[in-house]
Design an enzyme around this catalytic site. Sequence first.
Site, PDB file in Angstrom:
ATOM      1  N   HIS A   8       5.931   5.552 -19.514  1.00  0.00           N
ATOM      2  CA  HIS A   8       5.060   6.672 -19.142  1.00  0.00           C
ATOM      3  C   HIS A   8       4.907   7.650 -20.302  1.00  0.00           C
ATOM      4  CE1 HIS A   8       5.776   6.078 -14.562  1.00  0.00           C
ATOM      5  NE2 HIS A   8       4.697   5.445 -14.969  1.00  0.00           N
ATOM      6  N   HIS A  41       9.897   2.281 -17.237  1.00  0.00           N
ATOM      7  CA  HIS A  41       8.789   3.194 -16.968  1.00  0.00           C
ATOM      8  C   HIS A  41       8.990   4.588 -17.564  1.00  0.00           C
ATOM      9  CE1 HIS A  41       7.534  -0.034 -14.409  1.00  0.00           C
ATOM     10  NE2 HIS A  41       6.506   0.621 -13.920  1.00  0.00           N
ATOM     11  N   LYS A  79       9.757  -6.790  -4.682  1.00  0.00           N
ATOM     12  CA  LYS A  79       9.286  -5.407  -4.490  1.00  0.00           C
ATOM     13  C   LYS A  79       9.503  -4.988  -3.036  1.00  0.00           C
ATOM     14  CE  LYS A  79       6.379  -1.667  -5.073  1.00  0.00           C
ATOM     15  NZ  LYS A  79       5.294  -1.010  -5.735  1.00  0.00           N
ATOM     16  N   ARG A  82      -6.716  11.752   9.879  1.00  0.00           N
ATOM     17  CA  ARG A  82      -5.243  11.770   9.714  1.00  0.00           C
ATOM     18  C   ARG A  82      -4.633  10.368   9.704  1.00  0.00           C
ATOM     19  NH1 ARG A  82      -4.854  16.036  13.590  1.00  0.00           N
ATOM     20  NH2 ARG A  82      -4.912  18.041  12.527  1.00  0.00           N
ATOM     21  N   HIS A  84      -1.106   0.445 -18.576  1.00  0.00           N
ATOM     22  CA  HIS A  84       0.180   0.723 -17.951  1.00  0.00           C
ATOM     23  C   HIS A  84       1.150  -0.440 -18.227  1.00  0.00           C
ATOM     24  CE1 HIS A  84       2.986   2.226 -15.010  1.00  0.00           C
ATOM     25  NE2 HIS A  84       2.967   1.061 -14.381  1.00  0.00           N
ATOM     26  N   ASN A 133      11.440   1.477 -11.583  1.00  0.00           N
ATOM     27  CA  ASN A 133      10.950   2.192 -12.760  1.00  0.00           C
ATOM     28  C   ASN A 133      11.632   1.740 -14.045  1.00  0.00           C
ATOM     29  OD1 ASN A 133       8.955   3.917 -11.730  1.00  0.00           O
ATOM     30  ND2 ASN A 133      10.538   5.169 -10.783  1.00  0.00           N
ATOM     31  N   GLU A 167      11.614   6.552  -1.761  1.00  0.00           N
ATOM     32  CA  GLU A 167      12.077   6.709  -3.146  1.00  0.00           C
ATOM     33  C   GLU A 167      13.154   7.795  -3.295  1.00  0.00           C
ATOM     34  OE1 GLU A 167       9.886   5.808  -7.275  1.00  0.00           O
ATOM     35  OE2 GLU A 167       8.926   7.303  -6.053  1.00  0.00           O
ATOM     36  N   LYS A 199       2.455   3.424  -1.670  1.00  0.00           N
ATOM     37  CA  LYS A 199       2.117   4.614  -2.459  1.00  0.00           C
ATOM     38  C   LYS A 199       0.603   4.655  -2.600  1.00  0.00           C
ATOM     39  CE  LYS A 199       6.130   5.305  -5.400  1.00  0.00           C
ATOM     40  NZ  LYS A 199       6.586   5.307  -6.796  1.00  0.00           N
ATOM     41  N   ARG A 214      14.848   2.708  -4.976  1.00  0.00           N
ATOM     42  CA  ARG A 214      13.465   2.411  -5.371  1.00  0.00           C
ATOM     43  C   ARG A 214      13.219   2.789  -6.831  1.00  0.00           C
ATOM     44  NH1 ARG A 214       7.974   3.014  -1.654  1.00  0.00           N
ATOM     45  NH2 ARG A 214       6.556   2.267  -3.265  1.00  0.00           N
ATOM     46  N   GLU A 258       5.019  -6.258 -14.975  1.00  0.00           N
ATOM     47  CA  GLU A 258       5.759  -5.905 -13.754  1.00  0.00           C
ATOM     48  C   GLU A 258       6.587  -7.111 -13.286  1.00  0.00           C
ATOM     49  OE1 GLU A 258       5.904  -2.846 -12.930  1.00  0.00           O
ATOM     50  OE2 GLU A 258       4.081  -1.972 -13.790  1.00  0.00           O
TER      51      GLU A 258
HETATM   52  N1  LIG Z   1       0.604   2.251  -5.668  1.00  0.00           N
HETATM   53  C1  LIG Z   1       1.524   1.767  -6.469  1.00  0.00           C
HETATM   54  O1  LIG Z   1       2.686   1.541  -6.083  1.00  0.00           O
HETATM   55  C2  LIG Z   1       1.153   1.429  -7.878  1.00  0.00           C
HETATM   56  C3  LIG Z   1       2.024   0.642  -8.671  1.00  0.00           C
HETATM   57  C4  LIG Z   1       1.625   0.294  -9.961  1.00  0.00           C
HETATM   58  C5  LIG Z   1       0.410   0.734 -10.453  1.00  0.00           C
HETATM   59  N2  LIG Z   1      -0.407   1.498  -9.660  1.00  0.00           N
HETATM   60  C6  LIG Z   1      -1.712   1.948 -10.145  1.00  0.00           C
HETATM   61  O2  LIG Z   1      -2.534   0.792 -10.326  1.00  0.00           O
HETATM   62  C7  LIG Z   1      -3.549   1.107 -11.288  1.00  0.00           C
HETATM   63  C8  LIG Z   1      -3.699  -0.067 -12.244  1.00  0.00           C
HETATM   64  O3  LIG Z   1      -4.057  -1.198 -11.507  1.00  0.00           O
HETATM   65  P1  LIG Z   1      -4.749  -2.473 -12.184  1.00  0.00           P
HETATM   66  O4  LIG Z   1      -3.980  -2.844 -13.389  1.00  0.00           O
HETATM   67  O5  LIG Z   1      -4.955  -3.461 -11.117  1.00  0.00           O
HETATM   68  O6  LIG Z   1      -6.105  -1.851 -12.757  1.00  0.00           O
HETATM   69  P2  LIG Z   1      -7.600  -1.736 -12.192  1.00  0.00           P
HETATM   70  O7  LIG Z   1      -7.620  -1.554 -10.733  1.00  0.00           O
HETATM   71  O8  LIG Z   1      -8.250  -0.714 -13.042  1.00  0.00           O
HETATM   72  O9  LIG Z   1      -8.204  -3.174 -12.544  1.00  0.00           O
HETATM   73  C9  LIG Z   1      -8.252  -3.604 -13.879  1.00  0.00           C
HETATM   74  C10 LIG Z   1      -9.627  -4.189 -14.241  1.00  0.00           C
HETATM   75  O10 LIG Z   1      -9.748  -5.458 -13.600  1.00  0.00           O
HETATM   76  C11 LIG Z   1     -11.013  -5.543 -12.955  1.00  0.00           C
HETATM   77  N3  LIG Z   1     -10.817  -6.516 -11.871  1.00  0.00           N
HETATM   78  C12 LIG Z   1     -10.138  -6.344 -10.704  1.00  0.00           C
HETATM   79  N4  LIG Z   1     -10.042  -7.512 -10.057  1.00  0.00           N
HETATM   80  C13 LIG Z   1     -10.691  -8.437 -10.800  1.00  0.00           C
HETATM   81  C14 LIG Z   1     -10.923  -9.819 -10.655  1.00  0.00           C
HETATM   82  N5  LIG Z   1     -10.432 -10.509  -9.629  1.00  0.00           N
HETATM   83  N6  LIG Z   1     -11.647 -10.450 -11.606  1.00  0.00           N
HETATM   84  C15 LIG Z   1     -12.122  -9.753 -12.691  1.00  0.00           C
HETATM   85  N7  LIG Z   1     -11.906  -8.460 -12.897  1.00  0.00           N
HETATM   86  C16 LIG Z   1     -11.195  -7.798 -11.962  1.00  0.00           C
HETATM   87  C17 LIG Z   1     -11.356  -4.125 -12.586  1.00  0.00           C
HETATM   88  O11 LIG Z   1     -12.736  -3.944 -12.427  1.00  0.00           O
HETATM   89  C18 LIG Z   1     -10.816  -3.359 -13.780  1.00  0.00           C
HETATM   90  O12 LIG Z   1     -11.759  -3.364 -14.817  1.00  0.00           O
HETATM   91  C19 LIG Z   1      -3.130   2.408 -11.951  1.00  0.00           C
HETATM   92  O13 LIG Z   1      -3.932   3.454 -11.458  1.00  0.00           O
HETATM   93  C20 LIG Z   1      -1.688   2.602 -11.495  1.00  0.00           C
HETATM   94  O14 LIG Z   1      -1.345   3.972 -11.395  1.00  0.00           O
HETATM   95  C21 LIG Z   1      -0.051   1.847  -8.407  1.00  0.00           C
END
Ligand SMILES: NC(=O)c1ccc[n+]([C@@H]2O[C@H](COP(=O)([O-])OP(=O)(O)OC[C@H]3O[C@@H](n4cnc5c(N)ncnc54)[C@H](O)[C@@H]3O)[C@@H](O)[C@H]2O)c1
Length: 363
Positions: A252, A248, A227, A122, A265, A245, A237, A144, A241, A186
Amino acid sequence: MSNIIDIGIDLKQQYQIYVGQHLGEDFKAFCKGRYPSAKAFVIIDENVYQLHEERVKTLMDFFDEVHFLTVPQGETSKSVKLWHRFVNEILEIGLERSTPIIGIGGGVTGDLAGFVAATVLRGVPLVHVPTTLLAMVDSSIGGKTGVNHSTGKNLIGSFYQPDAVFADIAFLETLEESEWITGMAEILKYAAIRNPKLFGELDELVHQPLTPKSRWADVIEESARIKSDIVQEDTLEAGKRAYLNFGHTFGHALEKVSGYGAITHGEAVFVGMIAATYFSDQLDHPVDDTRFSPFLALYKKQMSPLSANAEELIEAMKSDKKVKNNIIRLVLLNDWGSPYLYSCEQRALLEESWSYTLKKFNQ
Ligand SMILES: NC(=O)c1ccc[n+]([C@@H]2O[C@H](COP(=O)([O-])OP(=O)(O)OC[C@H]3O[C@@H](n4cnc5c(N)ncnc54)[C@H](O)[C@@H]3O)[C@@H](O)[C@H]2O)c1
């Protein structure tokens, strides 16, 4: 007649976001003061583990017993299946309520690690070590967490705040150009909704080689501050918040219609911001998309032409989580730095915004 008991639960939590280069000592000092357990679980992106093994192992040598769980790269890792596997492994090895889970990677790894930490026993302590630009400025902040479901993205999850975030820009040395550009969307969003000076900063930075220099640390820090300010004003949210978006609702819809994975994204958000700015302009707000022009070519270079049409994109916008009583709600700009929520009942203007934007990307 029933008796009523009032219960007030304070959700206020505080944590620090460290931004800089080579944060190993800060990380160890933080863990020393915080975690009595000699054990830690590290949920880490497989590419990051491969590219930064030394750095990561040095970081973790504070703990006597470290278990690494690697996350295959890609959005498909944000799944119930992998969450289940990790929870099983962790419970079989054994942990206490004070044993931390440390998520090292991009947003995929962070969202998954966060959900594991939120649910096992938990809730156990969580530390984020974001390694992509997007994770540093966005996904590691705000709590999130979650995984995807076959019916849509991020449909299973919870709000769960970390104990700290360590954004060490040294990790960005190995980040591919396309991921810098993805994360930059972003930052451009923060420029549009809070601090327009970031447009100029980014314009200078992106026309030089993309390496993690200290000026990037400043931009990342400012973005993380924006942020966290917005999240603090509205943790769950319920109102402001939603400003995060901006772009977005359009973005989306484009991700959905193109098929998840066909467009990143960040690319979708960039396209969405052009559409939302055009829409704002048509309502006579003093904004137009020239602020985004210096970045357009970078996005176009890495994106395939957009094949979606306005009709199907508008249909897809109706499944946005901000839709209320079947009315699409958009984040628009009164002016740069001044967003607001708008209930959109002008289908013609939506169509026009999409046509304008699609043309811009396809010409
Ligand atoms: N929680 C939230 O508030 C929130 C906000 C925005 C996006 N997200 C989520 O985040 C995700 C996208 O995140 P992302 O863009 O970081 O993608 P990701 O985590 O898929 O990383 C992108 C690529 O970069 C590579 N990588 C990571 N760090 C690296 C480094 N230092 N050097 C070389 N390669 C590296 C990974 O292996 C991957 O291939 C989505 O699932 C989205 O829904 C969440």
